[in-house]
Design a protein around this motif. Structure first.
Motif, PDB file in Angstrom:
ATOM      1  N   LEU A  29      45.944   1.491  28.994  1.00  0.00           N
ATOM      2  CA  LEU A  29      45.807   1.645  27.492  1.00  0.00           C
ATOM      3  C   LEU A  29      45.115   0.356  26.864  1.00  0.00           C
ATOM      4  O   LEU A  29      44.360   0.673  26.235  1.00  0.00           O
ATOM      5  CB  LEU A  29      47.443   1.528  26.766  1.00  0.00           C
ATOM      6  CG  LEU A  29      47.878   3.076  27.307  1.00  0.00           C
ATOM      7  CD1 LEU A  29      49.377   2.585  26.590  1.00  0.00           C
ATOM      8  CD2 LEU A  29      47.345   4.032  26.331  1.00  0.00           C
ATOM      9  N   ASN A  30      45.353  -0.809  27.432  1.00  0.00           N
ATOM     10  CA  ASN A  30      44.369  -2.033  27.140  1.00  0.00           C
ATOM     11  C   ASN A  30      42.967  -1.728  27.586  1.00  0.00           C
ATOM     12  O   ASN A  30      42.127  -2.095  26.785  1.00  0.00           O
ATOM     13  CB  ASN A  30      45.019  -3.066  27.854  1.00  0.00           C
ATOM     14  CG  ASN A  30      46.161  -3.863  26.836  1.00  0.00           C
ATOM     15  OD1 ASN A  30      46.123  -4.063  25.778  1.00  0.00           O
ATOM     16  ND2 ASN A  30      47.339  -4.072  27.482  1.00  0.00           N
ATOM     17  N   LYS A  31      42.776  -1.116  28.634  1.00  0.00           N
ATOM     18  CA  LYS A  31      41.375  -0.788  28.958  1.00  0.00           C
ATOM     19  C   LYS A  31      40.691   0.129  28.155  1.00  0.00           C
ATOM     20  O   LYS A  31      39.560  -0.121  27.742  1.00  0.00           O
ATOM     21  CB  LYS A  31      41.509  -0.246  30.363  1.00  0.00           C
ATOM     22  CG  LYS A  31      40.029  -0.266  31.255  1.00  0.00           C
ATOM     23  CD  LYS A  31      40.572   0.148  32.869  1.00  0.00           C
ATOM     24  CE  LYS A  31      39.245   0.307  33.281  1.00  0.00           C
ATOM     25  NZ  LYS A  31      39.457   0.998  34.874  1.00  0.00           N
ATOM     26  N   CYS A  32      41.300   1.020  27.794  1.00  0.00           N
ATOM     27  CA  CYS A  32      40.908   2.181  26.707  1.00  0.00           C
ATOM     28  C   CYS A  32      40.465   1.372  25.217  1.00  0.00           C
ATOM     29  O   CYS A  32      39.613   1.583  24.834  1.00  0.00           O
ATOM     30  CB  CYS A  32      41.849   3.297  26.308  1.00  0.00           C
ATOM     31  SG  CYS A  32      42.147   4.389  27.871  1.00  0.00           S
ATOM     32  N   ASN A  33      41.514   0.363  25.131  1.00  0.00           N
ATOM     33  CA  ASN A  33      41.190  -0.326  23.769  1.00  0.00           C
ATOM     34  C   ASN A  33      40.351  -1.081  23.993  1.00  0.00           C
ATOM     35  O   ASN A  33      39.356  -1.019  22.995  1.00  0.00           O
ATOM     36  CB  ASN A  33      42.691  -0.930  23.494  1.00  0.00           C
ATOM     37  CG  ASN A  33      42.602  -1.842  22.156  1.00  0.00           C
ATOM     38  OD1 ASN A  33      42.741  -3.042  22.259  1.00  0.00           O
ATOM     39  ND2 ASN A  33      42.218  -1.175  21.089  1.00  0.00           N
ATOM     40  N   THR A  34      39.957  -1.620  24.896  1.00  0.00           N
ATOM     41  CA  THR A  34      38.918  -2.727  25.087  1.00  0.00           C
ATOM     42  C   THR A  34      37.545  -1.930  25.276  1.00  0.00           C
ATOM     43  O   THR A  34      36.529  -2.325  24.679  1.00  0.00           O
ATOM     44  CB  THR A  34      38.982  -3.465  26.421  1.00  0.00           C
ATOM     45  OG1 THR A  34      40.112  -4.100  26.516  1.00  0.00           O
ATOM     46  CG2 THR A  34      37.936  -4.585  26.683  1.00  0.00           C
ATOM     47  N   ILE A  79      43.517   7.257  20.366  1.00  0.00           N
ATOM     48  CA  ILE A  79      44.975   7.510  21.312  1.00  0.00           C
ATOM     49  C   ILE A  79      46.196   7.438  20.822  1.00  0.00           C
ATOM     50  O   ILE A  79      46.547   6.124  20.181  1.00  0.00           O
ATOM     51  CB  ILE A  79      44.833   6.767  22.524  1.00  0.00           C
ATOM     52  CG1 ILE A  79      43.342   7.159  23.127  1.00  0.00           C
ATOM     53  CG2 ILE A  79      45.801   7.292  23.643  1.00  0.00           C
ATOM     54  CD1 ILE A  79      42.871   6.001  24.540  1.00  0.00           C
ATOM     55  N   LEU A  80      46.980   8.336  20.544  1.00  0.00           N
ATOM     56  CA  LEU A  80      48.302   8.356  20.139  1.00  0.00           C
ATOM     57  C   LEU A  80      49.246   8.550  21.444  1.00  0.00           C
ATOM     58  O   LEU A  80      49.209   9.330  22.111  1.00  0.00           O
ATOM     59  CB  LEU A  80      48.762   9.262  19.206  1.00  0.00           C
ATOM     60  CG  LEU A  80      47.625   9.486  17.877  1.00  0.00           C
ATOM     61  CD1 LEU A  80      47.619  10.679  17.115  1.00  0.00           C
ATOM     62  CD2 LEU A  80      47.600   8.354  17.156  1.00  0.00           C
TER      63      LEU A  80
END
Length: 224
Positions: free
Chosen positions: A180-185, A159-160
């Motif tokens: 964004l943190n959820k996507c990263n997790t 994701i950019l």
């Protein structure tokens, strides 16, 4: 996930946007690229999704030289990359829901899965009441959140995000970063270009600064 080796980008006639940038970003990492306007942040993101090609250097995304790829191979790789552009690039004559659904439709997700995902993202970004609103009628802050929802909708592996909080208040900024943190997790590699200190100041993640086209490591908020 990303390997950049001695990457330079010069726009004609002689504007150097990036100069000799080398960086490795791990799979599943959240990574902040900071710097003033014109520092080269947007150019860096465009190179990573092959919207631009480097003047010199090597760029690998998921082990593939993205700057040399074309046609269906590039299209397949791009399906795994979600991009939230600074100028949004929304379809102004379509609804919010239709804009978010697009990335899922091109990869043939089932309509009921798409519907649920759109509703869920709108809820997370406090846009539930804008489901059927034409995006051209939204405020800039709302359009910005729709662009982000579209970027993450298809659960991309990379994701950019370019200046995700530029038009947002503190509470909405918090919602955006939570998503964004959820996507990263969940395993996505997330790269955020920003000059908003509030979103990276106390982060445990890596922060690097672009200045005059060159990349500098940051330590404790200071360039080293």
């Amino acid at each position: 996930m990303i390997e950049m080796i001695k990457v330079s980008k010069i726009y004609p006639p002689d504007v150097t946007a990036l100069s000799d940038v080398s960086v490795t970003i791990g799979r599943g990492e959240m990574f902040f690229v900071i710097g003033m306007s014109g520092a080269g942040k947007t150019t860096l993101l465009k190179l990573l999704c092959s919207m631009e090609t480097p003047t010199n250097g090597l760029i690998e995304v998921a082990g593939k030289p993205i700057h040399k790829m074309k046609g269906s191979a590039l299209a397949r790789l791009r399906q795994k990359i979600g991009v939230a552009y600074q100028d949004f690039k929304l379809l102004d004559d379509r609804t919010t829901a239709e804009n978010i659904a697009i990335s899922m439709e091109v990869s043939y997700k089932k309509p009921d899965i798409i519907r649920k995902r759109v509703i869920d993202l709108l809820e997370q970004l406090n846009l539930s009441d804008k489901h059927d609103t034409i995006t051209g009628e939204l405020s800039r802050g709302e359009q910005q959140r729709v662009a982000l929802a579209r970027a993450v909708a298809n659960s991309p592996t990379l994701i950019l995000v370019d200046e995700p909080t530029g038009n947002l208040d503190a509470i909405t900024t918090e919602r955006v970063m939570k998503l964004l943190n959820k996507c990263n997790t969940s395993g996505a590699t997330v790269i955020i270009a920003t000059h908003d200190g509030s979103i990276y100041r106390n982060t445990p993640h890596r922060v690097m600064e672009l200045s005059r086209g060159r990349m500098h490591a940051m330590h404790g908020g200071e360039s080293v």
